[in-house]
Design an enzyme around this catalytic site. Structure first.
Site, PDB file in Angstrom:
ATOM      1  N   PHE A  46     -49.283 -58.308  36.978  1.00 25.11           N
ATOM      2  CA  PHE A  46     -50.131 -58.897  35.944  1.00 25.11           C
ATOM      3  C   PHE A  46     -49.299 -59.495  34.810  1.00 25.11           C
ATOM      4  O   PHE A  46     -49.665 -60.527  34.237  1.00 25.11           O
ATOM      5  CB  PHE A  46     -51.101 -57.850  35.390  1.00 25.11           C
ATOM      6  CG  PHE A  46     -52.028 -57.271  36.432  1.00 25.11           C
ATOM      7  CD1 PHE A  46     -52.407 -58.020  37.535  1.00 25.11           C
ATOM      8  CD2 PHE A  46     -52.497 -55.985  36.313  1.00 25.11           C
ATOM      9  CE1 PHE A  46     -53.248 -57.488  38.501  1.00 25.11           C
ATOM     10  CE2 PHE A  46     -53.342 -55.440  37.272  1.00 25.11           C
ATOM     11  CZ  PHE A  46     -53.722 -56.193  38.373  1.00 25.11           C
ATOM     12  N   GLU A  90     -54.866 -58.961  30.041  1.00 26.25           N
ATOM     13  CA  GLU A  90     -53.413 -58.941  29.891  1.00 26.25           C
ATOM     14  C   GLU A  90     -52.909 -60.020  28.938  1.00 26.25           C
ATOM     15  O   GLU A  90     -51.949 -59.805  28.186  1.00 26.25           O
ATOM     16  CB  GLU A  90     -52.749 -59.096  31.258  1.00 26.25           C
ATOM     17  CG  GLU A  90     -52.899 -57.891  32.174  1.00 26.25           C
ATOM     18  CD  GLU A  90     -54.231 -57.865  32.910  1.00 26.25           C
ATOM     19  OE1 GLU A  90     -55.018 -58.839  32.779  1.00 26.25           O
ATOM     20  OE2 GLU A  90     -54.493 -56.861  33.618  1.00 26.25           O
ATOM     21  N   HIS A 129     -50.947 -56.678  44.414  1.00 31.29           N
ATOM     22  CA  HIS A 129     -50.347 -55.654  43.559  1.00 31.29           C
ATOM     23  C   HIS A 129     -48.852 -55.471  43.786  1.00 31.29           C
ATOM     24  O   HIS A 129     -48.234 -54.621  43.141  1.00 31.29           O
ATOM     25  CB  HIS A 129     -51.045 -54.311  43.770  1.00 31.29           C
ATOM     26  CG  HIS A 129     -52.378 -54.211  43.089  1.00 31.29           C
ATOM     27  ND1 HIS A 129     -53.448 -55.010  43.429  1.00 31.29           N
ATOM     28  CD2 HIS A 129     -52.812 -53.426  42.071  1.00 31.29           C
ATOM     29  CE1 HIS A 129     -54.483 -54.707  42.656  1.00 31.29           C
ATOM     30  NE2 HIS A 129     -54.124 -53.761  41.826  1.00 31.29           N
TER      31      HIS A 129
END
Length: 363
Positions: free
Chosen positions: A124, A99, A161
């Protein structure tokens, strides 16, 4: 199979099995919850939806603007960018599970006159790559569009997440526009609006089969503008993202109890439409309730509270519906939305209690 897709699918299988085996409802003899933790739809059964609105809108934009690029960190399918990749393979850049590289490269391409739309999961971008975005995109005021899936509580995978604090982080970043769209209708309009804005922008992405809601209200997205979708004397809900859909659903439920609720949709978190918020909150006799799919720390709720305080507006009461200042549980989304008070039924219950004269404060 791409590494990221393989990682996501393996974890989804494990989580779905865990949910089926361990759901409290199953232990109580109720139907088991088999909703996928990763890509579960937020649409109710029978609700109108539209597939991959971001992917299709980006393809339409790219047909008109050859500077548009699509970039991702091994999550093209899971951010609907695979549609763009199929239409414009020569303008699609797969950066792998990296990322920081994704956003560094996007900044470099923007410096050469391109307009990259960079996608990944919101966790992310906001956590793993924050410094790269801050230093190479925001500080340089580069024309990079950051589009991130799984915002707030739209994944059941737990804290790894669940991007419960992304709005707070991106709000604090100078030069960054922050957008939290409600549905497919709005996402289709946000994509070209982001392109018209010269500078960095962050959009929370609802992916897959995305509900259609705002088209029923004749809604048109305008960057930096809030819109009053419905009015009512008993309570004012100021909301963003999927919580506008929940607020509208709750308002329909409450109408049966003769409680009339106003809903002010605020899709642009930064710059905030302070004038519209103050004007709506000035109406006396009704509590102001901010509903967001985000922690109550640092998001829309605190932004609205600060706006009202600076303007000298004191509503009858002020409340927040949002995620707690905590690491959230894993599980099936319907269960989690009920648990954390952001399902339509829970929202309706909270609004009714407060409109009946409940004590002030945050939920």
């Amino acid at each position: 199979m791409a590494a990221g897709a393989g990682r996501a699918r393996r974890r989804e299988a494990v989580m779905s099995t865990h949910i089926r085996k361990n759901a409290p409802a199953a232990a109580a003899g109720k139907p088991r919850l088999t909703t996928s933790a990763m890509i579960a739809s937020i649409a109710a059964e029978g609700q109108r939806t539209k597939p991959a609105p971001f992917g299709h809108a980006l393809v339409a934009l790219a047909r008109e603007n050859e500077r548009v690029l699509g970039m991702t960190a091994d999550l093209g399918k899971y951010t609907d960018l695979h549609i763009f990749a199929q239409a414009f393979p020569e303008r699609f850049h797969q950066m792998g599970m990296a990322e920081q590289l994704l956003f560094g490269a996007a900044s470099g391409l923007a410096s050469e006159g391109f307009m990259p739309f960079a996608t990944t999961y919101a966790v992310f971008a906001s956590r793993r790559a924050y410094d790269f975005i801050h230093q190479t995109i925001a500080e340089e005021n580069r024309n990079v569009k950051i589009v991130c899936a799984l915002p707030g509580l739209t994944s059941g995978y737990g804290p790894s997440h669940q991007a419960a604090e992304d709005l707070a982080l991106f709000r604090a970043m100078p030069n960054m526009v922050v957008i939290d769209p409600c549905d497919a209708h709005e996402i289709e309009q946000v994509v070209p609006a982001m392109a018209r804005h010269d500078g960095p922008a962050y959009m929370r992405l609802l992916r897959g089969q995305v509900p259609l809601v705002l088209d029923e209200y004749g809604y048109t997205f305008e960057l930096g503008k809030a819109k009053l979708l419905r009015d009512g004397p008993d309570a004012l809900v100021i909301s963003s993202g999927l919580m506008t859909m929940r607020a509208l659903e709750a308002a329909d439920l409450l109408r049966k109890d003769k409680v009339e609720v106003a809903v002010l949709h605020v899709p642009t978190i930064k710059p905030l439409d302070e004038a519209a918020i103050v004007a709506a909150a000035r109406k006396t006799g009704r509590p102001v309730i901010v509903a967001e799919n985000h922690t109550v720390i640092g998001g829309l709720g605190e932004a609205v509270a600060a706006t009202l305080l600076r303007a000298g507006v004191a509503p009858a009461a002020f409340h927040q519906i949002g995620l707690p200042d905590a690491f959230l549980d894993a599980g099936a989304l319907p269960t989690l939305h009920d648990r954390y008070g952001i399902s339509a039924e829970k929202v309706a219950g909270s609004i009714k209690a407060w409109s009946d004269g409940g004590a002030g404060g945050a939920a």
